[in-house]
Design a protein around this motif. Structure first.
Motif, PDB file in Angstrom:
ATOM      1  N   ASP A  86     -75.762 -22.961  92.791  1.00 45.62           N
ATOM      2  CA  ASP A  86     -74.720 -22.397  91.919  1.00 45.62           C
ATOM      3  C   ASP A  86     -75.246 -21.186  91.159  1.00 45.62           C
ATOM      4  N   LYS A  87     -76.503 -21.247  90.726  1.00 41.47           N
ATOM      5  CA  LYS A  87     -77.074 -20.098  90.021  1.00 41.47           C
ATOM      6  C   LYS A  87     -77.133 -18.883  90.946  1.00 41.47           C
ATOM      7  N   ALA A  88     -77.526 -19.106  92.195  1.00 40.82           N
ATOM      8  CA  ALA A  88     -77.574 -18.003  93.161  1.00 40.82           C
ATOM      9  C   ALA A  88     -76.182 -17.418  93.384  1.00 40.82           C
ATOM     10  N   LEU A  89     -75.187 -18.302  93.465  1.00 38.58           N
ATOM     11  CA  LEU A  89     -73.798 -17.845  93.623  1.00 38.58           C
ATOM     12  C   LEU A  89     -73.370 -16.986  92.431  1.00 38.58           C
ATOM     13  N   LEU A  90     -73.662 -17.454  91.222  1.00 31.92           N
ATOM     14  CA  LEU A  90     -73.286 -16.718  90.018  1.00 31.92           C
ATOM     15  C   LEU A  90     -73.955 -15.350  89.965  1.00 31.92           C
ATOM     16  N   GLU A  91     -75.240 -15.311  90.267  1.00 27.61           N
ATOM     17  CA  GLU A  91     -75.970 -14.040  90.226  1.00 27.61           C
ATOM     18  C   GLU A  91     -75.410 -13.047  91.241  1.00 27.61           C
ATOM     19  N   THR A  92     -75.037 -13.562  92.404  1.00 30.78           N
ATOM     20  CA  THR A  92     -74.492 -12.695  93.445  1.00 30.78           C
ATOM     21  C   THR A  92     -73.108 -12.174  93.077  1.00 30.78           C
ATOM     22  N   GLN A  93     -72.239 -13.052  92.622  1.00 30.78           N
ATOM     23  CA  GLN A  93     -70.844 -12.666  92.385  1.00 30.78           C
ATOM     24  C   GLN A  93     -70.625 -11.994  91.034  1.00 30.78           C
ATOM     25  N   PHE A  94     -71.523 -12.236  90.101  1.00 35.14           N
ATOM     26  CA  PHE A  94     -71.390 -11.583  88.803  1.00 35.14           C
ATOM     27  C   PHE A  94     -72.216 -10.303  88.726  1.00 35.14           C
ATOM     28  N   GLY A  95     -73.345 -10.257  89.442  1.00 35.42           N
ATOM     29  CA  GLY A  95     -74.195  -9.071  89.428  1.00 35.42           C
ATOM     30  C   GLY A  95     -74.952  -8.890  88.119  1.00 35.42           C
ATOM     31  N   ILE A  96     -75.213  -9.984  87.414  1.00 41.08           N
ATOM     32  CA  ILE A  96     -75.909  -9.957  86.125  1.00 41.08           C
ATOM     33  C   ILE A  96     -76.855 -11.151  86.031  1.00 41.08           C
ATOM     34  N   PRO A  97     -77.817 -11.124  85.091  1.00 43.05           N
ATOM     35  CA  PRO A  97     -78.691 -12.296  84.906  1.00 43.05           C
ATOM     36  C   PRO A  97     -77.892 -13.529  84.479  1.00 43.05           C
ATOM     37  N   VAL A  98     -78.266 -14.681  85.015  1.00 42.92           N
ATOM     38  CA  VAL A  98     -77.632 -15.948  84.662  1.00 42.92           C
ATOM     39  C   VAL A  98     -78.642 -16.782  83.880  1.00 42.92           C
ATOM     40  N   ILE A  99     -78.277 -17.145  82.657  1.00 46.56           N
ATOM     41  CA  ILE A  99     -79.188 -17.805  81.725  1.00 46.56           C
ATOM     42  C   ILE A  99     -78.742 -19.248  81.526  1.00 46.56           C
ATOM     43  N   ASN A 100     -79.696 -20.154  81.652  1.00 49.18           N
ATOM     44  CA  ASN A 100     -79.419 -21.573  81.496  1.00 49.18           C
ATOM     45  C   ASN A 100     -79.751 -21.993  80.068  1.00 49.18           C
ATOM     46  N   GLU A 101     -78.742 -22.433  79.352  1.00 43.71           N
ATOM     47  CA  GLU A 101     -78.912 -22.861  77.963  1.00 43.71           C
ATOM     48  C   GLU A 101     -78.793 -24.380  77.897  1.00 43.71           C
ATOM     49  N   TYR A 102     -79.716 -25.006  77.182  1.00 44.08           N
ATOM     50  CA  TYR A 102     -79.695 -26.461  77.011  1.00 44.08           C
ATOM     51  C   TYR A 102     -79.629 -26.773  75.525  1.00 44.08           C
ATOM     52  N   GLY A 103     -78.581 -27.446  75.127  1.00 39.47           N
ATOM     53  CA  GLY A 103     -78.434 -27.767  73.719  1.00 39.47           C
ATOM     54  C   GLY A 103     -77.633 -29.036  73.533  1.00 39.47           C
ATOM     55  N   ALA A 104     -77.493 -29.417  72.284  1.00 43.86           N
ATOM     56  CA  ALA A 104     -76.683 -30.571  71.913  1.00 43.86           C
ATOM     57  C   ALA A 104     -76.023 -30.248  70.593  1.00 43.86           C
ATOM     58  N   ALA A 105     -74.769 -30.634  70.441  1.00 40.51           N
ATOM     59  CA  ALA A 105     -74.022 -30.288  69.237  1.00 40.51           C
ATOM     60  C   ALA A 105     -74.753 -30.737  67.980  1.00 40.51           C
ATOM     61  N   GLU A 106     -75.344 -31.931  68.029  1.00 35.60           N
ATOM     62  CA  GLU A 106     -75.964 -32.496  66.839  1.00 35.60           C
ATOM     63  C   GLU A 106     -77.331 -31.892  66.523  1.00 35.60           C
ATOM     64  N   LEU A 107     -77.901 -31.148  67.479  1.00 36.29           N
ATOM     65  CA  LEU A 107     -79.245 -30.595  67.294  1.00 36.29           C
ATOM     66  C   LEU A 107     -79.284 -29.077  67.351  1.00 36.29           C
ATOM     67  N   GLY A 108     -78.372 -28.484  68.107  1.00 37.46           N
ATOM     68  CA  GLY A 108     -78.411 -27.046  68.317  1.00 37.46           C
ATOM     69  C   GLY A 108     -79.102 -26.697  69.616  1.00 37.46           C
ATOM     70  N   LEU A 109     -79.781 -25.567  69.634  1.00 40.23           N
ATOM     71  CA  LEU A 109     -80.429 -25.067  70.843  1.00 40.23           C
ATOM     72  C   LEU A 109     -81.731 -25.814  71.104  1.00 40.23           C
ATOM     73  N   ILE A 110     -81.850 -26.401  72.285  1.00 40.56           N
ATOM     74  CA  ILE A 110     -83.055 -27.150  72.648  1.00 40.56           C
ATOM     75  C   ILE A 110     -83.959 -26.319  73.554  1.00 40.56           C
ATOM     76  N   ALA A 111     -83.380 -25.622  74.514  1.00 42.66           N
ATOM     77  CA  ALA A 111     -84.170 -24.759  75.398  1.00 42.66           C
ATOM     78  C   ALA A 111     -83.292 -23.623  75.908  1.00 42.66           C
ATOM     79  N   PHE A 112     -83.931 -22.472  76.177  1.00 41.77           N
ATOM     80  CA  PHE A 112     -83.197 -21.276  76.581  1.00 41.77           C
ATOM     81  C   PHE A 112     -84.056 -20.490  77.561  1.00 41.77           C
ATOM     82  N   GLN A 113     -83.465 -20.098  78.689  1.00 36.61           N
ATOM     83  CA  GLN A 113     -84.236 -19.392  79.702  1.00 36.61           C
ATOM     84  C   GLN A 113     -84.507 -17.950  79.288  1.00 36.61           C
ATOM     85  N   ASN A 114     -85.746 -17.513  79.536  1.00 36.11           N
ATOM     86  CA  ASN A 114     -86.098 -16.119  79.249  1.00 36.11           C
ATOM     87  C   ASN A 114     -85.948 -15.274  80.513  1.00 36.11           C
TER      88      ASN A 114
END
Length: 435
Positions: free
Chosen positions: A235-263
């Motif tokens: 799916d990430k490869a599909l997004l990068e191809t069809q959007f033509g931009i970097p695709v960033i995976n964000e991992y978080g939880a409402a009760e905690l906020g941002l847990i991990a973020f792709q550079n």
């Protein structure tokens, strides 16, 4: 105009103070950071032992001589009225109150003190800047759900205006709607996309069918941030191809906020500024770096409500390339939702059920856990555990919500269970399609 910062300040979230603290934390060297983390861990535990009756009761049988002796809390531990869990000197008037998404099937209401919530947003602002995204000025194409009751709907729309974003529907993923989405990108200078993975992937599949690269019709686009659901490699490869931009995976939880973020190197950088992340085995022992286990998180700044050694219900591992300054999340086995397909041909994101199940999420803990299965095109089954059967009025409200969010004529089955079947990693999947 800095609408985003102004909105936070208007709600008395001290974003300026939070940004200053975050900058100080980020500038610490390895030795300073180690001392900072250990100090904050002790401080937050001692604070709640002194000021939070719920946490004192929760830990009363524990012999906490070391960090590893502190009991792990789960979502079910927190399923009681919020007022019972608030620390001294906090009330509904001076906190940020919110619900968890319920994607794990175990929803509850939580609180964050206002500085903690501001620090969460300072973290988002910092990470988004890696990709030249400014939350005050960058235009967001938002693929999130929205409440359809009048009050909730207009509240979210106002937040959209203040946050400089346009919200696309995740309740309707038909080709007709996706064509309208593409047209909106042609006429609007969006800077980035943000939202539910499954909905954004459906949009990319439509673009592929039509042989459209989104960047070609919306040249201002810089990045796509997906969140709330798993992002698979294909799916990430599909997004990068069809959007033509970097695709960033964000991992978080409402009760905690941002847990991990792709550079920009595709490394999933763990938030160690206001959170402390551990990977534990089934016996609550810390696992060696590289081994998969339960993701357990401590919020180092939330004084209103304890999240100390809090088990998210997700499984993951840290990379052996991790350092204290740059911890890297190697893998995550987390939240993945299927696409709902309806008799009319309409499609919707699996997380649509988050908005439907809000009608059965109660602070009293009336419904403890729930899972939803699509058995046939027109048939859904809601299995739940709780103190009592759901009454007729509540069942009717749920059916009405499903008609509003999806479509009329669906068969909804309800079944109260003593215990819900869990996956081998101990997590409930809120929505599952058997089609």
């Amino acid at each position: 105009m800095n609408f985003f910062n102004l909105a936070l300040k208007f709600k008395r979230f001290p974003i300026g103070e939070a940004k200053k603290l975050l900058k100080t934390i980020l500038n610490k060297d390895e030795a300073e950071l180690k001392n900072y983390i250990e100090t904050k861990k002790r401080e937050i535990v001692n604070y709640h032992l002194k000021n939070n009756t719920f946490y004192k009761d929760f830990t009363k049988n524990a012999n906490m001589k070391a960090w590893e002796d502190i009991p792990v809390m789960t979502k079910s531990d927190l399923q009681q009225p919020l007022k019972n869990r608030l620390s001294d000197n906090f009330s509904l008037k001076n906190i940020h109150k919110h619900k968890t998404s319920g994607s794990s099937g175990t929803p509850f209401i939580f609180a964050k003190d206002k500085f903690c919530h501001a620090l969460t947003w300072a973290g988002f602002i910092n990470k988004y800047a890696w990709f030249n995204i400014n939350l005050n000025t960058s235009k967001q194409a938002r693929f999130y759900g929205i409440p359809l009751n009048k009050k909730g709907y207009y509240k979210e729309r106002l937040k959209d205006i203040l946050s400089n974003r346009y919200r696309f529907s995740v309740f309707d993923l038909s080709d007709t709607q996706l064509q309208k989405n593409a047209q909106k990108f042609k006429t609007t200078k969006f800077d980035y996309i943000n939202g539910y993975t499954s909905s954004i992937v459906q949009f990319a599949k439509y673009l592929k069918q039509k042989n459209i690269v989104l960047k070609s019709i919306c040249p201002s686009l810089k990045a796509c941030i997906v969140t709330s659901e798993m992002l698979f490699k294909d799916d990430k490869a599909l997004l990068e191809t069809q959007f033509g931009i970097p695709v960033i995976n964000e991992y978080g939880a409402a009760e905690l906020g941002l847990i991990a973020f792709q550079n920009k190197k595709d490394e999933w950088i763990v938030n160690n500024e206001d959170l402390f992340i551990e990977i534990l085995d089934k016996h609550d022992n810390v696992l060696p770096i590289g081994e998969k286990g339960r993701i357990v998180v401590t919020s180092l700044y939330n004084k209103a409500h304890p999240f100390i050694r809090y088990d998210l219900g997700d499984i993951g591992s840290l990379s052996k390339q991790s350092t204290l300054k740059t911890p890297i999340l190697e893998s995550l086995i987390g939240r993945a939702d299927d696409i709902i397909v309806l008799p009319s041909g309409k499609k919707a994101a699996g997380l649509t059920f988050y908005y439907i199940t809000k009608t059965i999420i109660e602070d009293s803990g009336y419904v403890k856990e729930f899972v939803i299965e699509q058995l046939k095109l027109n048939t859904f089954k809601i299995s739940y555990t709780g103190n009592h059967e759901i009454n007729r009025d509540k069942l009717q409200k749920i059916r009405e919500a499903i008609t509003t969010y999806l479509e009329p004529g669906l068969t909804i089955l309800f079944k109260k269970e003593k215990q819900l079947t869990r996956a081998n990693r101990g997590k409930l999947k809120q929505f599952k399609s058997h089609l």
